[in-house]
Each structure stands twice: as C-alpha cells, then as structure tokens.
Design a protein around this motif. Sequence first.
Motif, mmCIF file in Angstrom:
data_model
loop_
_atom_site.group_PDB
_atom_site.id
_atom_site.type_symbol
_atom_site.label_atom_id
_atom_site.label_comp_id
_atom_site.label_asym_id
_atom_site.label_seq_id
_atom_site.Cartn_x
_atom_site.Cartn_y
_atom_site.Cartn_z
ATOM 1 N N UNK A 74 7.794 75.249 4.028
ATOM 2 C CA UNK A 74 9.152 75.737 4.253
ATOM 3 C C UNK A 74 10.145 74.631 3.906
ATOM 4 N N UNK A 75 11.142 74.948 3.073
ATOM 5 C CA UNK A 75 12.227 74.010 2.799
ATOM 6 C C UNK A 75 13.451 74.797 2.369
ATOM 7 N N UNK A 76 14.610 74.357 2.793
ATOM 8 C CA UNK A 76 15.830 75.090 2.486
ATOM 9 C C UNK A 76 16.540 74.567 1.245
ATOM 10 N N UNK A 77 15.846 73.746 0.471
ATOM 11 C CA UNK A 77 16.238 73.459 -0.900
ATOM 12 C C UNK A 77 14.968 73.413 -1.732
ATOM 13 N N UNK A 78 15.088 73.642 -3.018
ATOM 14 C CA UNK A 78 13.899 73.922 -3.826
ATOM 15 C C UNK A 78 13.229 72.694 -4.423
ATOM 16 N N UNK A 79 13.910 71.561 -4.419
ATOM 17 C CA UNK A 79 13.453 70.408 -5.190
ATOM 18 C C UNK A 79 12.003 70.011 -4.969
ATOM 19 N N UNK A 80 11.630 69.711 -3.732
ATOM 20 C CA UNK A 80 10.284 69.197 -3.448
ATOM 21 C C UNK A 80 9.226 70.268 -3.705
ATOM 22 N N UNK A 81 9.484 71.507 -3.266
ATOM 23 C CA UNK A 81 8.501 72.579 -3.467
ATOM 24 C C UNK A 81 8.307 72.854 -4.956
ATOM 25 N N UNK A 82 9.383 72.787 -5.748
ATOM 26 C CA UNK A 82 9.245 72.965 -7.191
ATOM 27 C C UNK A 82 8.402 71.853 -7.802
ATOM 28 N N UNK A 83 8.587 70.624 -7.314
ATOM 29 C CA UNK A 83 7.759 69.512 -7.799
ATOM 30 C C UNK A 83 6.288 69.752 -7.477
ATOM 31 N N UNK A 84 6.027 70.280 -6.276
ATOM 32 C CA UNK A 84 4.646 70.584 -5.888
ATOM 33 C C UNK A 84 4.046 71.611 -6.856
ATOM 34 N N UNK A 85 4.830 72.632 -7.177
ATOM 35 C CA UNK A 85 4.334 73.714 -8.044
ATOM 36 C C UNK A 85 4.147 73.258 -9.482
ATOM 37 N N UNK A 98 4.910 80.004 0.499
ATOM 38 C CA UNK A 98 6.119 79.214 0.299
ATOM 39 C C UNK A 98 7.359 79.965 0.748
ATOM 40 N N UNK A 99 8.307 79.228 1.327
ATOM 41 C CA UNK A 99 9.603 79.803 1.685
ATOM 42 C C UNK A 99 10.684 78.766 1.392
ATOM 43 N N UNK A 100 11.590 79.087 0.449
ATOM 44 C CA UNK A 100 12.647 78.141 0.086
ATOM 45 C C UNK A 100 14.002 78.850 -0.007
ATOM 46 N N UNK A 101 15.042 78.037 0.064
ATOM 47 C CA UNK A 101 16.408 78.471 -0.208
ATOM 48 C C UNK A 101 16.956 77.463 -1.215
ATOM 49 N N UNK A 102 18.236 77.546 -1.527
ATOM 50 C CA UNK A 102 18.770 76.637 -2.545
ATOM 51 C C UNK A 102 19.788 75.638 -2.011
ATOM 52 N N UNK A 103 20.438 75.953 -0.884
ATOM 53 C CA UNK A 103 21.597 75.146 -0.493
ATOM 54 C C UNK A 103 21.299 74.025 0.488
ATOM 55 N N UNK A 104 20.148 74.040 1.150
ATOM 56 C CA UNK A 104 19.825 72.991 2.117
ATOM 57 C C UNK A 104 20.588 73.137 3.421
#
Length: 474
Positions: A74-85, A98-104
């Motif tokens: 879970x993260x409310x911005x995509x950066x780290x999860x996108x790096x993982x993917x 996975x659960x993400x948002x864009x604004x943090x």
Amino acid sequence: MTQSVVVQVGQCGNQVGCRFWDLALREHAHVNKKGLYDEALGSFFRNVDSRERDGGACAVGGRIQHLKARAVLVDMEEGVVNEILQGPLREVFDSTQLLTDVSGSGNNWAVGYLTYGSAYREQIVDKLRKAAEHCDCLQCFFLIHSMGGGTGSGLGTRVLSLLEEEFPEVCRIVSSIYPSTEDDVVTSPYNSVLAMRELTEHADCVLPVENQSLVDIVNKIRQMSHGGRPGSAIKRDSAVISGQGGLSGAEKPFDAMNNIVANLLLNITSSARFDGSLNMDLNEIAMNLVPFPRLHYLVPSLTPLYTLADVSVPTRRLDQMFSDAFSKDHQLIRADPRRSLYLACALMVRGNVQVSDVRRNIERLKPSLPFVSWNQEGWKTGLCSVPPVGHAHSLLALANNTCVKLTFMELRERFTKLYRKKAHLHHYLHVDGMEQSFFSEAVGSLSSLIEEYHHLDATKGRLVPDAPRLSIAS
C-alpha cells in the motif's frame, strides 16, 4: 504449517519489505536445492500455476511453478511500487496485492489516517481478506511502516486498526521506523506521536527502530568492511546492498539502512521458515515477552553486525556474539539496555548452536542484566538450524526493556516544542474529521506509557535477591 502475511505501507515500508523478500528468496534458494515447494517456502510464499486462469495454488511437495509473496503493498504515491514492478521482484507480486494513489499524504498523519483511510477502507480490507484466504493456517500479520511521513504513520496505523477489527485472533507484529532528530520532515513529531497512540492500542508487539541507530550501524559496517577506513563503499554484492532492495535503478542512500531492518525480519521469521531444534512460534513472542498489554515495545539488537555486510571478518566467538547482543552498539534504537530494567528477553539464534551454548551464555550474562524481581527467569529462546547465507551463526535479541522510554521522551519533547506554538497545526485541522483533541489525547497516551515505564524503573533499586535457603538444624 502456519503462514504469515506481510503488509507494507508507505515508501519506507515498501522499500524495507521488498528487501526482505529479496533476501528471503536468496536464503530459500541456498537451502532448497531441489526446486520443490516445501513447507518452509509455503510459510511466506504461494506456489501458483500461471497456466490456470485463476492462478490456482500448487500443493506442498510439488515443483516450484511461480512464487508469489504473501504480501499486501500500500502506498499513496506510485513511485516506489512502480519501481518494484519494473525491478527484479516484479514476478513476485501481482496487481491484486497492490494499492496505490498518485498524490501522496503530504507528510500529514491526518490525510493518511482519515482521508485515505476512509476512501480506501473497503479496498484495503478486500486485499487483506484475499491474502488471508490463501493461507491454510494464518498465524501472523507483519506490518512494516515508518513513523515520520504521512502514509506510513497515518494509513499504516489505520491498516493496523483494520487488522484488529477484521482478524482479532491473528497476531499483529509491527516494525516501526522512528525518525531521527535531524529528520527532513518538520511535522514528523506530530505524525509519530499520533501514530504511537494507535500502536499502543492496536498492536500485539512493536519492534521500534531508529533511523539514527541505522546510520550508526551502517557506518560501523563500512569501517569493518574496509579495515577501519570510514566512508569507503561497501562491497558491491553485499547483503547490505545487493539487488537494491528488490528495486530497479542505482543504489539509493537508504538502501543499506533498509537492509538492516530486512535482516531483523529475516531473523524473527527464521523459525517460521526453517526447522530447528527449538523453534519459536511467532505468537509465542507476545505471549512470553509482553507481561502488560500496553508495554509491548520490544527493543531489537542484531549480532554479529558483519553478517549484514558479507565481509571477510573472522567469525567471532559464540560467547562474544551473546555479549554483543546486550551492548548499546548493537541496539536498533539508541539505548543501553544494561542500564535499564528488563521485563523479559527473547534470544533467536541461527546456525549450528546447541541449547547448552544458549543456556551457558544466559547464566553467564544474567548477573549483569537487571530483570524485574517477579520475572528473573524471563528468557525465551529459539534455535533455527539454518544460518544466514554465507555465515556460521547469528543472533537476534528482543528485549522488553524500560530503556525504550528514552526514545519516547525525546519524541514527546520534540512534539511539545511544535505544539506549544501551535506550529503547522492548521495543516492537520483542515483535514475532514481531524480535531485538536486528537493531539492532546495522543500526547496523553504517550505520557501515560512513559509513566508506566517510570514506575517499573523505580523498582530497579529495590530488586530483592533470592532469599537464602533455610538450613536444617542438626
């Protein structure tokens, strides 16, 4: 065999979590030479047949098809999860986890806890339930998050309360990364104190880790790696940085620090993942180390430190390893447990170590370790036969010790400096549902916790030695 689910929340939680998966796969690959899906792998990984439309699970004992981590990210911005993917671990997770948002969350506990916590509640619960349904015997949730930011502190503790609500019988162990005094997030004292109230109320065990301690340990490892020359780079393929924590791209400043926390998780889960002569169940940690429900903060220490760096240092004598576990240099918070009071202590040993070795060292160290008078035998031990990759043995100590109150007092002092001036308060009070009473209740909860540790510390000077045995008159 039991299973556990890892819940990674926020940037720090996901980076540490992915480093854990990276190192866990390395350990299992080192032990599991036949490529079979065994119970050890099943404790934290599912074996999925990707040829089936629903990704059906494969039974224990068959060939490894496609491993999926038992995790929710879970993260409310995509950066780290996108790096993982995009990184080497992309096949270990799928979109349902996975659960993400864009604004943090903007470094704001209230945004994470109230805004995102309410908006994503159903989706979070759904992903947790799906992860739980894949388990035959769910034993534990591991939550990894940081205390200083908005998503880790706010949404992380909201997820914790949802775990208690949805799975009240399942053990909840939380790894919390506390900010240093030089933290670049000005509002981190607010976030940390607000999160502390939730940890005290809803966790079974909390493993507090301070950023400053991690920095100090990384510097020690660098000196050990390069003959005492500080500032040199760590060996490229070391356990500290190899794989960049499962992320793509170049090494980042926090990678080495994240790896220390990942090694803490590797050691605490080793008994669940591998056989040993004296395995420690994860739910036994809370049962044996937490005599009072609110005092569930367990100070971790790792030894020997060089197991984290894959450096060619001669193996330290076993006895020295046990001594190091109680020295302030090996604690993951800045504290000296020998100067405070132990309520209980667990020793989780990996490698070819005998029960007699553990008992001998406990008896050797006991006179110098002040335990509460009513729990002088408050030791819990676990032996796992599989050592860290490339090393003979390692030791993780978990101490329920009053020294943790110093970290909490420092945190309260930093909170009070801001709160006295009402600095930055409007950012929180603008969030729908947030009230100023949240702050006063949170610092009140923290003060009450500190006071409980104070009361125990006050008994230290009054420890009653064992009464002499009566002699029988002849």
